[in-house]
Design an enzyme around this catalytic site. Structure first.
Site, mmCIF file in Angstrom:
data_model
loop_
_atom_site.group_PDB
_atom_site.id
_atom_site.type_symbol
_atom_site.label_atom_id
_atom_site.label_comp_id
_atom_site.label_asym_id
_atom_site.label_seq_id
_atom_site.Cartn_x
_atom_site.Cartn_y
_atom_site.Cartn_z
ATOM 1 N N HIS A 267 -16.351 -50.294 -32.891
ATOM 2 C CA HIS A 267 -15.977 -51.702 -32.946
ATOM 3 C C HIS A 267 -15.621 -52.213 -31.546
ATOM 4 C CE1 HIS A 267 -14.724 -55.451 -34.450
ATOM 5 N NE2 HIS A 267 -13.700 -55.121 -35.203
ATOM 6 N N HIS A 306 -27.396 -55.803 -31.731
ATOM 7 C CA HIS A 306 -26.245 -56.238 -32.529
ATOM 8 C C HIS A 306 -26.669 -56.302 -33.983
ATOM 9 C CE1 HIS A 306 -22.831 -58.687 -33.870
ATOM 10 N NE2 HIS A 306 -22.230 -58.325 -32.750
ATOM 11 N N ASP A 362 -20.625 -57.035 -24.998
ATOM 12 C CA ASP A 362 -20.068 -55.929 -24.223
ATOM 13 C C ASP A 362 -20.858 -55.585 -22.967
ATOM 14 O OD1 ASP A 362 -17.813 -55.406 -25.719
ATOM 15 O OD2 ASP A 362 -18.957 -54.302 -27.220
HETATM 16 N N1 ACO Z 1 -31.003 -49.248 -27.328
HETATM 17 C C1 ACO Z 1 -32.206 -48.790 -27.763
HETATM 18 N N2 ACO Z 1 -32.675 -48.979 -28.994
HETATM 19 C C2 ACO Z 1 -31.895 -49.642 -29.842
HETATM 20 C C3 ACO Z 1 -30.641 -50.150 -29.469
HETATM 21 C C4 ACO Z 1 -30.207 -49.940 -28.156
HETATM 22 N N3 ACO Z 1 -29.036 -50.404 -27.747
HETATM 23 N N4 ACO Z 1 -30.086 -50.788 -30.514
HETATM 24 C C5 ACO Z 1 -30.967 -50.694 -31.527
HETATM 25 N N5 ACO Z 1 -32.069 -49.985 -31.112
HETATM 26 C C6 ACO Z 1 -33.277 -49.732 -31.889
HETATM 27 C C7 ACO Z 1 -33.043 -48.641 -32.924
HETATM 28 O O1 ACO Z 1 -33.356 -47.385 -32.418
HETATM 29 C C8 ACO Z 1 -33.987 -49.094 -34.009
HETATM 30 O O2 ACO Z 1 -35.281 -48.753 -33.610
HETATM 31 P P1 ACO Z 1 -36.359 -48.194 -34.698
HETATM 32 O O3 ACO Z 1 -36.595 -49.350 -35.625
HETATM 33 O O4 ACO Z 1 -37.540 -47.778 -33.898
HETATM 34 O O5 ACO Z 1 -35.676 -47.055 -35.400
HETATM 35 C C9 ACO Z 1 -33.913 -50.598 -33.985
HETATM 36 O O6 ACO Z 1 -33.566 -50.920 -32.613
HETATM 37 C C10 ACO Z 1 -32.876 -51.189 -34.935
HETATM 38 O O7 ACO Z 1 -31.595 -50.614 -34.628
HETATM 39 P P2 ACO Z 1 -30.454 -50.301 -35.694
HETATM 40 O O8 ACO Z 1 -29.661 -49.130 -35.214
HETATM 41 O O9 ACO Z 1 -31.031 -50.223 -37.076
HETATM 42 O O10 ACO Z 1 -29.583 -51.622 -35.606
HETATM 43 P P3 ACO Z 1 -28.099 -51.809 -36.148
HETATM 44 O O11 ACO Z 1 -27.973 -53.227 -36.510
HETATM 45 O O12 ACO Z 1 -27.759 -50.802 -37.180
HETATM 46 O O13 ACO Z 1 -27.222 -51.462 -34.860
HETATM 47 C C11 ACO Z 1 -25.901 -51.658 -32.926
HETATM 48 C C12 ACO Z 1 -26.577 -52.398 -34.092
HETATM 49 C C13 ACO Z 1 -24.995 -50.527 -33.482
HETATM 50 C C14 ACO Z 1 -25.029 -52.654 -32.157
HETATM 51 C C15 ACO Z 1 -27.002 -51.060 -32.021
HETATM 52 O O14 ACO Z 1 -27.828 -52.082 -31.532
HETATM 53 C C16 ACO Z 1 -26.426 -50.246 -30.874
HETATM 54 O O15 ACO Z 1 -26.126 -49.055 -31.056
HETATM 55 N N6 ACO Z 1 -26.236 -50.873 -29.657
HETATM 56 C C17 ACO Z 1 -25.645 -50.196 -28.535
HETATM 57 C C18 ACO Z 1 -24.125 -50.146 -28.701
HETATM 58 C C19 ACO Z 1 -23.483 -51.497 -28.439
HETATM 59 O O16 ACO Z 1 -23.772 -52.179 -27.461
HETATM 60 N N7 ACO Z 1 -22.529 -51.873 -29.339
HETATM 61 C C20 ACO Z 1 -21.766 -53.138 -29.210
HETATM 62 C C21 ACO Z 1 -22.085 -54.106 -30.303
HETATM 63 S S1 ACO Z 1 -21.214 -55.623 -30.023
HETATM 64 C C22 ACO Z 1 -19.689 -55.376 -30.616
HETATM 65 O O17 ACO Z 1 -19.420 -54.544 -31.423
HETATM 66 C C23 ACO Z 1 -18.534 -56.212 -30.123
#
Ligand code: ACO
Length: 429
Positions: A267, A306, A362
């Site tokens: 989070h 996100h 972030d």
């Molecule tokens: N880098 C590379 N690939 C990514 C990233 C990333 N940051 N985020 C998502 N993907 C890819 C996944 O691998 C997936 O690919 P696929 O379809 O080939 O398997 C696709 O994009 C969809 O991703 P999900 O994980 O299903 O998306 P979800 O909505 O569950 O996750 C999250 C969102 C957790 C924020 C994710 O984008 C992530 O891990 N980002 C990096 C961490 C981050 O910056 N978190 C802060 C969020 S903002 C906040 O909380 C205040």
């Protein structure tokens, strides 16, 4: 067109009409679907509340596809540019912008309540020298409930108002003291001649000077960061505040639960990971290799993507601008160049474009916090101070909402049934 859903239960062949209101059906209506009178009704299995609305709310609107964020209908861009954190707090809590008199009273009330009982200081000083400031903030906020036992009268609007004022006012005091504690520095009392955000900076950084004067550009940038974090509808910590608050506990205990939720790395902690990632990349020349690694699935580009935003997170755009303002004062951070180049490459790359991965809040916030010389442990404390009015606005909405009940999800029981118990003396014989 009828606003209803027809559901056919193929187990029995029976059809049910389920009303649709505001784009949703009531889960309780599905509970009427059962195979016979003795069997349990149908329930919804939704770990993580991926598609379950837990409340009606008028606080914050998000359109993740279009990258829109509004507090009480006002776009975040306008609030960040033209408002202040305290005015935005008023807006969130009261639902509308203040008149001049209301604003003056609000600022006065909050300024008047920045001090905490001396015993809170003793309590904070009792933590280990290396206590995490977020743990201190969470415990300190929970402890406030014991100083204000009247807070449990949550049906009294005046009592509710007083606790909201107290919490918004005291959160920077607790946060700053948690920061000073880790450094072995004396706690600094609030200076009520200063604005909310100036006073916070003074409590963090003041040493022997008579008066702490923060650079106005830094004050503005931090105020904007607080505005950007002030609410984000039903996220994990807000859900925690609402869930705990639904037991009708006092708001300090409910907000302490929200701080606990925010403490978790999924989070509040991603900006710290962004800094670690940028440091590891080290130079712009290493970016292509890093991107290849991300595309191969070796790691994630932190600060991108996100759950809700499938477009540029509107807060990221504002933070990027705030970062430039801060670096004008503090001098640039070499990591910024890497971040800018990373963003440029990623936004043009098919992998990120096709998955709708854009910078989130972030991506740049950690860089700004570092420029302020905050250690990474403080990042979530800053988030919590900004989020406090949002938690309280949501809590207020909850306790006034006649449709709300104590939060109590169902489960799908997978365990054993009706076993015969053998006493320990026989089992171990
Ligand atoms: N880098 C590379 N690939 C990514 C990233 C990333 N940051 N985020 C998502 N993907 C890819 C996944 O691998 C997936 O690919 P696929 O379809 O080939 O398997 C696709 O994009 C969809 O991703 P999900 O994980 O299903 O998306 P979800 O909505 O569950 O996750 C999250 C969102 C957790 C924020 C994710 O984008 C992530 O891990 N980002 C990096 C961490 C981050 O910056 N978190 C802060 C969020 S903002 C906040 O909380 C205040």
């Amino acid at each position: 067109m009828t606003d209803s859903l027809t559901v056919r239960d193929n187990r029995t062949g029976q059809e049910y009409d389920v009303p649709i209101a505001d784009g949703a059906i009531k889960a309780a209506d599905l509970g009427k679907i059962r195979t016979d009178d003795d069997s349990p009704g149908l329930s919804i299995y939704d770990p993580g509340f991926v598609n379950t609305a837990s409340c009606r709310s008028s606080v914050t609107y998000i359109d993740g596809e279009k990258g829109i964020l509004e507090y009480r209908g006002y776009p975040i861009e306008q609030l960040a540019e033209k408002s202040s954190f305290l005015e935005v707090s008023y807006l969130l809590v009261h639902g509308e912008l203040p008149t001049a008199d209301q604003h003056q009273q609000w600022v006065h009330d909050i300024t008047f309540h920045t001090f905490v009982h001396e015993n809170v200081k003793t309590f904070m000083q009792g933590f280990r020298y290396d206590a995490h400031p977020m743990g201190m903030l969470m415990a300190g906020t929970g402890a406030l409930s014991t100083f204000y036992p009247d807070a449990r009268n949550i049906s009294d609007p005046d009592v509710r108002y007083l606790q909201i004022i107290r919490m918004i006012a005291k959160m920077p005091t607790l946060g700053a003291w948690a920061f000073r504690h880790a450094q072995g520095k004396p706690y600094v009392y609030p200076d009520n001649d200063l604005s909310y955000t100036e006073n916070f900076l003074a409590m963090l950084f003041k040493m022997s000077e008579q008066k702490y004067n923060a650079d106005e550009r830094l004050v503005k940038a931090l105020d904007v960061l607080f505005i950007l974090h002030a609410d984000h509808e039903q996220n994990c910590s807000t859900n925690a505040v609402r869930s705990v608050g639904s037991s009708q506990v006092d708001p300090y205990s409910a907000v302490a639960a929200g701080i606990g939720a925010l403490y978790g790395p999924l989070h509040g902690g991603a900006n710290e990971s962004v800094l670690r990632m940028l440091r590891r990349i080290g130079t712009k020349e290493n970016i292509p290799d890093f991107i290849t690694g991300v595309k191969n699935g070796d790691e994630r580009l932190m600060g991108f993507g996100h759950r809700v935003y499938k477009n540029y997170d509107p807060r990221a755009r504002i933070i990027k601008k705030a970062a430039e303002d801060v670096f004008e004062v503090t001098g640039t951070n070499p990591l910024l160049d890497i971040a800018l180049e990373l963003e440029k490459i990623a936004l043009e790359d098919e992998y990120f474009v096709s998955r709708k991965l854009y910078p989130n809040v972030d991506f740049y916030s950690g860089l700004i916090y570092e420029a302020f010389q905050f250690p990474p442990e403080m990042f979530t404390v800053l988030f919590a101070i900004g989020r406090t009015p949002g938690w309280l606005a949501q809590w207020l909405e909850l306790v006034q909402d006649k449709e709300q009940k104590i939060a109590r999800p169902k489960q799908l029981y997978m365990g054993d049934r009706e076993l015969t118990f053998t006493p320990a003396s026989e089992r171990w014989a």
